[in-house]
Write a protein that holds these residues in place. Structure first.
Motif, PDB file in Angstrom:
ATOM      1  N   ILE A 431       0.854  -1.178   0.000  1.00 47.00           N
ATOM      2  CA  ILE A 431       0.000   0.000   0.000  1.00 47.00           C
ATOM      3  C   ILE A 431       0.892   1.232   0.000  1.00 47.00           C
ATOM      4  O   ILE A 431       2.091   1.155   0.306  1.00 47.00           O
ATOM      5  CB  ILE A 431      -0.947   0.056   1.229  1.00 47.00           C
ATOM      6  N   LEU A 432       0.298   2.371  -0.349  1.00 47.19           N
ATOM      7  CA  LEU A 432       1.028   3.631  -0.335  1.00 47.19           C
ATOM      8  C   LEU A 432       0.829   4.346   0.996  1.00 47.19           C
ATOM      9  O   LEU A 432      -0.205   4.178   1.661  1.00 47.19           O
ATOM     10  CB  LEU A 432       0.539   4.524  -1.476  1.00 47.19           C
ATOM     11  N   ASP A 433       1.797   5.146   1.380  1.00 43.14           N
ATOM     12  CA  ASP A 433       1.703   5.947   2.593  1.00 43.14           C
ATOM     13  C   ASP A 433       0.924   7.215   2.266  1.00 43.14           C
ATOM     14  O   ASP A 433       1.444   8.127   1.621  1.00 43.14           O
ATOM     15  CB  ASP A 433       3.105   6.288   3.101  1.00 43.14           C
ATOM     16  N   VAL A 434      -0.318   7.288   2.713  1.00 44.48           N
ATOM     17  CA  VAL A 434      -1.183   8.411   2.331  1.00 44.48           C
ATOM     18  C   VAL A 434      -0.805   9.698   3.056  1.00 44.48           C
ATOM     19  O   VAL A 434      -1.325  10.772   2.729  1.00 44.48           O
ATOM     20  CB  VAL A 434      -2.673   8.093   2.593  1.00 44.48           C
ATOM     21  N   LEU A 435       0.089   9.617   4.053  1.00 45.63           N
ATOM     22  CA  LEU A 435       0.488  10.814   4.794  1.00 45.63           C
ATOM     23  C   LEU A 435       1.786  11.423   4.262  1.00 45.63           C
ATOM     24  O   LEU A 435       2.304  12.382   4.834  1.00 45.63           O
ATOM     25  CB  LEU A 435       0.645  10.484   6.284  1.00 45.63           C
ATOM     26  N   LYS A 436       2.304  10.892   3.172  1.00 42.67           N
ATOM     27  CA  LYS A 436       3.567  11.391   2.603  1.00 42.67           C
ATOM     28  C   LYS A 436       3.416  12.810   2.068  1.00 42.67           C
ATOM     29  O   LYS A 436       4.318  13.634   2.203  1.00 42.67           O
ATOM     30  CB  LYS A 436       4.029  10.465   1.462  1.00 42.67           C
ATOM     31  N   ASN A 437       2.315  13.077   1.400  1.00 43.40           N
ATOM     32  CA  ASN A 437       2.073  14.388   0.802  1.00 43.40           C
ATOM     33  C   ASN A 437       0.768  14.941   1.350  1.00 43.40           C
ATOM     34  O   ASN A 437      -0.306  14.659   0.823  1.00 43.40           O
ATOM     35  CB  ASN A 437       1.999  14.285  -0.726  1.00 43.40           C
ATOM     36  N   TYR A 438       0.885  15.722   2.404  1.00 37.66           N
ATOM     37  CA  TYR A 438      -0.301  16.231   3.097  1.00 37.66           C
ATOM     38  C   TYR A 438      -0.243  17.752   3.133  1.00 37.66           C
ATOM     39  O   TYR A 438       0.801  18.343   3.390  1.00 37.66           O
ATOM     40  CB  TYR A 438      -0.367  15.696   4.530  1.00 37.66           C
ATOM     41  N   MET A 439      -1.367  18.373   2.855  1.00 34.12           N
ATOM     42  CA  MET A 439      -1.443  19.836   2.875  1.00 34.12           C
ATOM     43  C   MET A 439      -2.674  20.240   3.673  1.00 34.12           C
ATOM     44  O   MET A 439      -3.750  19.680   3.494  1.00 34.12           O
ATOM     45  CB  MET A 439      -1.533  20.379   1.448  1.00 34.12           C
ATOM     46  N   THR A 440      -2.503  21.183   4.578  1.00 31.48           N
ATOM     47  CA  THR A 440      -3.653  21.686   5.330  1.00 31.48           C
ATOM     48  C   THR A 440      -3.836  23.173   5.046  1.00 31.48           C
ATOM     49  O   THR A 440      -2.868  23.904   4.807  1.00 31.48           O
ATOM     50  CB  THR A 440      -3.486  21.482   6.849  1.00 31.48           C
ATOM     51  N   TYR A 441      -5.094  23.589   5.057  1.00 28.81           N
ATOM     52  CA  TYR A 441      -5.440  25.002   4.887  1.00 28.81           C
ATOM     53  C   TYR A 441      -6.079  25.510   6.179  1.00 28.81           C
ATOM     54  O   TYR A 441      -6.841  24.792   6.836  1.00 28.81           O
ATOM     55  CB  TYR A 441      -6.421  25.186   3.732  1.00 28.81           C
ATOM     56  N   LYS A 442      -5.747  26.728   6.536  1.00 23.45           N
ATOM     57  CA  LYS A 442      -6.325  27.376   7.703  1.00 23.45           C
ATOM     58  C   LYS A 442      -7.376  28.363   7.226  1.00 23.45           C
ATOM     59  O   LYS A 442      -7.134  29.161   6.322  1.00 23.45           O
ATOM     60  CB  LYS A 442      -5.233  28.091   8.501  1.00 23.45           C
ATOM     61  N   THR A 443      -8.547  28.299   7.850  1.00 26.41           N
ATOM     62  CA  THR A 443      -9.638  29.202   7.507  1.00 26.41           C
ATOM     63  C   THR A 443      -9.798  30.251   8.597  1.00 26.41           C
ATOM     64  O   THR A 443      -9.785  29.932   9.784  1.00 26.41           O
ATOM     65  CB  THR A 443     -10.954  28.420   7.359  1.00 26.41           C
ATOM     66  N   SER A 444      -9.944  31.504   8.199  1.00 28.74           N
ATOM     67  CA  SER A 444     -10.286  32.556   9.157  1.00 28.74           C
ATOM     68  C   SER A 444     -11.306  33.476   8.496  1.00 28.74           C
ATOM     69  O   SER A 444     -11.314  33.646   7.277  1.00 28.74           O
ATOM     70  CB  SER A 444      -9.047  33.334   9.596  1.00 28.74           C
ATOM     71  N   TYR A 445     -12.179  34.019   9.318  1.00 27.61           N
ATOM     72  CA  TYR A 445     -13.218  34.888   8.770  1.00 27.61           C
ATOM     73  C   TYR A 445     -13.685  35.882   9.823  1.00 27.61           C
ATOM     74  O   TYR A 445     -13.419  35.727  11.023  1.00 27.61           O
ATOM     75  CB  TYR A 445     -14.397  34.068   8.241  1.00 27.61           C
ATOM     76  N   ARG A 446     -14.371  36.893   9.359  1.00 24.58           N
ATOM     77  CA  ARG A 446     -14.966  37.875  10.259  1.00 24.58           C
ATOM     78  C   ARG A 446     -16.424  38.047   9.883  1.00 24.58           C
ATOM     79  O   ARG A 446     -16.770  38.252   8.714  1.00 24.58           O
ATOM     80  CB  ARG A 446     -14.246  39.213  10.192  1.00 24.58           C
ATOM     81  N   ILE A 447     -17.259  37.974  10.904  1.00 25.66           N
ATOM     82  CA  ILE A 447     -18.693  38.132  10.743  1.00 25.66           C
ATOM     83  C   ILE A 447     -19.092  39.541  11.183  1.00 25.66           C
ATOM     84  O   ILE A 447     -18.550  40.079  12.154  1.00 25.66           O
ATOM     85  CB  ILE A 447     -19.457  37.086  11.592  1.00 25.66           C
ATOM     86  N   ALA A 448     -20.040  40.127  10.484  1.00 25.80           N
ATOM     87  CA  ALA A 448     -20.572  41.437  10.870  1.00 25.80           C
ATOM     88  C   ALA A 448     -22.081  41.345  11.023  1.00 25.80           C
ATOM     89  O   ALA A 448     -22.747  40.573  10.330  1.00 25.80           O
ATOM     90  CB  ALA A 448     -20.216  42.482   9.816  1.00 25.80           C
ATOM     91  N   LYS A 449     -22.611  42.123  11.967  1.00 30.42           N
ATOM     92  CA  LYS A 449     -24.064  42.181  12.174  1.00 30.42           C
ATOM     93  C   LYS A 449     -24.674  43.028  11.073  1.00 30.42           C
ATOM     94  O   LYS A 449     -24.157  44.100  10.735  1.00 30.42           O
ATOM     95  CB  LYS A 449     -24.373  42.759  13.549  1.00 30.42           C
TER      96      LYS A 449
END
Length: 882
Positions: A431-449
């Motif tokens: 089997i292949l090592d699925v954690l060899k090439n891993y990328m994470t994205y960080k989400t940030s946002y601002r809410i307004a009333k």
């Protein structure tokens, strides 16, 4: 015509004359004539075997059965500067596959490349395309935790196991008779890998020594060839005899969670010549009655789903004196629930258990099973039974699975009987090592009333509503869609010779529907002709008054709707390369072309491993995988995978007394007492013997004063009671799998509390809709991590059973102003937004949804984003911005 393997097993027939070319060992030692013929087989070892009239080439060593060459070995010696790699080259480049001796299933059945340290094998020579599989024990020995290779051998060469064990005459004959298999469709001979051979042999040896009544956990990684291992084990269990030469098991039952049973599993078992008429497959086209008949008719091997057992558990003929082997495919928590308990009830030897019950409870010593009601039948089905042996296969065992099927160690912990680890499978390149090439994205946002009012809302529900609003926001879906599709085009599209595919894992069915729409729109907008997408979700999803189903959304290039049962096949074609899923296909989906996964869902533990492992299947041209994760962090994924990288153990058995502690806590609430239980149980017993609507009504009425007392409790106390009640029900079902308490009062309280749970009013949650109260002001999607998530070797995963059961205190639902709730949400993200992150089109989305401007839509489609925003649409943006 049939091939060498068939001839060895069945002989040949010419002009009415039958000729056996080999005799196999009978399963019983009582047939002296067949044993004598088996002993008469002639085994020959030939050095420097000349195989061709066209040249003088020779094979280092050939093993022959009755003059027929069946095994070829190229032996290399490190002392002369050669290794197993030289042996592989010799088979690939110096052995012409067109030679009669090397034609598939004509002469040799297997080829071994051997040196002092490693063994590789293949069953098919194909020139330079010849594919060798490792045939090593593992760095710490077969069945133990470790990586690739073989351990040192104090008595000789590290590879001595090959000729001392595997190539022993009895083992070779067993492999030929009950392991090797010819796949007609793929035109390949299947020879067991070493861990498959080892686990079957060790399990059969243990069964012969201990008989029925033992449980076994086999932790074999994905890529271990589990279907074949199960088939070979079933075939051996069906014929295993004890020292008195009598069969140990009446039937071997293979139980799988999958509704559509594994076709490969069926095909492998049915291929063995001795199983004609003795294998019964209870698939989705058959009923539970068929399963009952197969068991009562004594079919040697039965393949079925766990779901069929609850229907027939009362109906199976008395099984006194009959033992059953139960092989569980992908053992998980479902094996510890109600269905599994009814499976035990169906097969348990009730007389044997009743005797044990009587030994403990002297006052009912003279009763018989015929006099017992349904409660005792249920009680007798609990715990282990001497006539049931369980063989559970899984790559990711949970705590309950390890305790239920695992082997208890001297220190009180539990461990699998046999291990073929994820680490070893990766290192051996199965089997292949699925954690060899891993990328994470960080989400940030601002809410307004977006409203003048500042209403007070329940904080928890409001925060949840804001998170949902953000996740479904068209701007957010568009941003993520663009990242995924462009990433696919830049990376995935080039992999596996341009055939690679990707899966998008979403957090809900509605997300899947919205993503499908967004993907289709983006692909059309960009004019991409080489991309198309399918979606997978269950049932019907209603969105904005429209009903969506899989067939309604999945359309082929010819305009045909894709039926649900056609989706896997259609996805495998060149027409589609992206699959959006919600729950479906996260487990059990085997598509080697899957190279990339986009994750927009929280994953943890076993679920994370199972989901991401959809990518690990190998195939020619597939060198790596890629995962892009919008939700989970590097640390969270590492924590999920690490316990299953090598071996997974359990620190200690469950504390049986926890159930009594929970029972005691329940009584202290003074919601019900023993008289309440006795009254309900009296009615329940009557209802079991006689269907009567009035009895059911009286049961319901019995709970009315109990529910009244519950309703008078404070809200936080109600919460504690509900949690404790659920814990009691859950723990009773769990504990009863491991230990026969034979506590009738506890069983009755369990039945009573199960009824009570149904009558307690469900907690109502105040629904909060913020879509008309807030707007998404800023949104930023930023790459957070890119690289390999490295798992740690030599570090067993140790799971723990709970040491106590606490309901916990639920904090009171606080309310706060919308403004303050928004402030708290925004506080979680850094205040580093720029104008580039501003969601300028927030109000435009809403405006165009109600009154679409065809002119502006056409302008947007036919111009770049930059041209559209900065020039053509500048005035409109200005108006909406201010």
């Amino acid at each position: 015509m049939h091939g060498l393997l068939h001839v060895l097993r069945n002989g040949i027939k010419d002009r009415g004359v039958s000729l056996k070319v080999a005799y196999f060992k009978p399963v019983s030692g009582l047939n002296y004539d067949v044993i004598a013929k088996y002993e008469a087989n002639q085994f020959t070892c030939v050095r420097q075997f000349a195989y061709s009239p066209n040249n003088s080439n020779t094979i280092d060593m050939v093993l022959m059965l009755n003059g027929i060459p069946i095994i070829a070995l190229e032996l290399k010696n490190q002392y002369t500067g050669q290794s197993v790699e030289h042996a592989k080259i010799q088979f690939r480049e110096d052995r012409d596959p067109k030679e009669l001796a090397f034609q598939l299933n004509t002469r040799f059945l297997v080829y071994f490349a051997v040196d002092h340290y490693e063994v590789f094998m293949t069953t098919k020579l194909a020139g330079r395309k010849t594919y060798f599989l490792p045939f090593n024990q593992g760095s710490n020995g077969a069945g133990n935790v470790g990586g690739k290779g073989n351990p040192a051998n104090e008595e000789g060469y590290p590879t001595a196991y090959l000729w001392e064990q595997v190539l022993h005459r009895d083992n070779v004959m067993d492999i030929l008779q009950r392991f090797m298999n010819y796949d007609e469709a793929k035109k390949i001979l299947i020879f067991p890998r070493y861990h498959q051979l080892d686990v079957v042999c060790k399990l059969i040896a243990d069964v012969k020594g201990k008989g029925s009544g033992e449980n076994y956990l086999i932790q074999h990684s994905a890529g271990s060839g589990k279907s074949n291992s199960i088939a070979w084990l079933a075939y051996h269990l069906a014929s295993v005899h004890n020292d008195e030469d009598t069969p140990i098991f009446a039937s071997t039952i293979i139980v799988t969670d999958r509704t559509v049973l594994d076709r490969q599993l069926q095909k492998t078992i049915m291929s063995f010549d001795h199983t004609t008429g003795q294998v019964e497959i209870i698939d989705d086209r058959k009923t539970s009655q068929d399963l009952k008949n197969a068991i009562n008719d004594g079919k040697k091997i039965i393949i079925t789903t766990l779901q069929k057992f609850p229907v027939i558990y009362e109906q199976i003929d008395a099984s006194n004196g009959r033992n059953f082997a139960v092989i569980v495919d992908e053992a998980h928590s479902s094996q510890t629930g109600n269905s599994a308990q009814k499976l035990k009830a169906a097969l348990a030897d009730k007389e044997l258990t009743l005797k044990e019950y009587q030994d403990i409870e002297e006052e009912i010593e003279n009763t018989t099973l015929d006099d017992q009601d349904e409660l005792v039948k249920t009680l007798l089905a609990q715990g282990r039974h001497q006539n049931l042996s369980f063989f559970a296969f899984t790559a990711t065992p949970k705590e309950k699975t390890i305790e239920m099927f695992g082997t208890k160690q001297a220190d009180g912990s539990f461990a699998p009987f046999h291990v073929y680890s994820m680490r070893q499978a990766i290192e051996e390149e199965f089997i292949l090592d699925v954690l060899k090439n891993y990328m994470t994205y960080k989400t940030s946002y601002r809410i307004a009333k977006e409203i003048e009012d500042n209403p007070e809302l329940p904080k928890t529900e409001a925060v949840r509503a804001i998170a949902s609003y953000q996740s479904f926001h068209p701007w957010v879906l568009r941003q993520k869609t663009e990242v995924m599709i462009e990433q696919f085009r830049a990376l995935t599209k080039k992999a596996i010779g341009g055939k690679a595919k990707a899966m998008v894992v979403t957090s809900s069915r509605l997300h899947a529907v919205r993503y499908m729409q967004e993907f289709k729109a983006y692909i059309a907008e960009k004019g991409y002709k080489d991309l198309d997408v399918l979606v997978a979700f269950s049932g019907t999803v209603r969105d904005d008054g429209v009903d969506y189903t899989e067939p309604s959304m999945n359309i082929t290039k010819d305009g045909e709707r894709v039926k649900e049962n056609q989706l896997k096949e259609v996805f495998n074609t060149e027409d589609f390369n992206l699959l959006i899923v919600a729950e479906k296909y996260q487990t059990g989906f085997d598509e080697p072309l899957l190279h990339t996964m986009f994750v927009d869902k929280k994953l943890s533990g076993v679920k994370a491993v199972q989901t991401l492992s959809r990518l690990n299947r190998t195939m020619q041209g597939k060198k790596d995988t890629f995962i892009l994760d919008f939700v989970n962090s590097e640390e969270e994924i590492l924590a999920a995978f690490q316990p299953f990288y090598e071996v997974t153990k359990l620190d200690s058995e469950v504390n049986i007394n926890l159930i009594y502690d929970t029972q005691s806590k329940l009584r202290k609430y003074n919601i019900y007492n023993q008289d309440d239980i006795d009254q309900v149980m009296k009615l329940v017993k009557q209802a079991q013997n006689k269907q009567d609507e009035r009895l059911l009504g009286r049961i319901s009425s019995s709970f009315k004063p109990i529910i009244q007392r519950y309703s008078e409790l404070a809200k936080d106390t109600q919460y504690e009671f509900r949690v404790t009640l659920r814990n009691f029900s859950k723990w009773y079902n769990y504990v009863s799998q491991f230990d026969r308490t034979f506590d009738m009062e506890l069983l009755e309280e369990s039945i009573f509390t199960n009824y009570l749970l149904k009558f307690i009013p469900k907690e109502t949650r105040e629904k909060v809709d913020v879509s008309d109260k807030i707007k998404l002001e800023y949104y930023k999607l930023q790459k957070d991590f890119e690289g390999e998530i490295s798992l740690v070797a030599e570090q067993p995963g140790v799971l723990s059973n709970p040491k106590q059961i606490n309901a916990g205190i639920k904090p009171p639902e606080e309310r706060d102003s919308l403004e303050e709730i928004i402030h708290r949400v925004n506080e979680r993200f850094p205040n580093d937004f720029t104008e580039a992150d501003r969601v300028l089109l927030e109000r435009l989305y809403k405006s165009f949804k109600q009154n679409p401007d065809l002119k502006l839509i056409n302008m947007a489609k036919n111009n770049s984003t930059e041209m559209f925003e900065k020039n053509l649409f500048k005035s409109v943006l200005f108006i909406f911005h201010f």
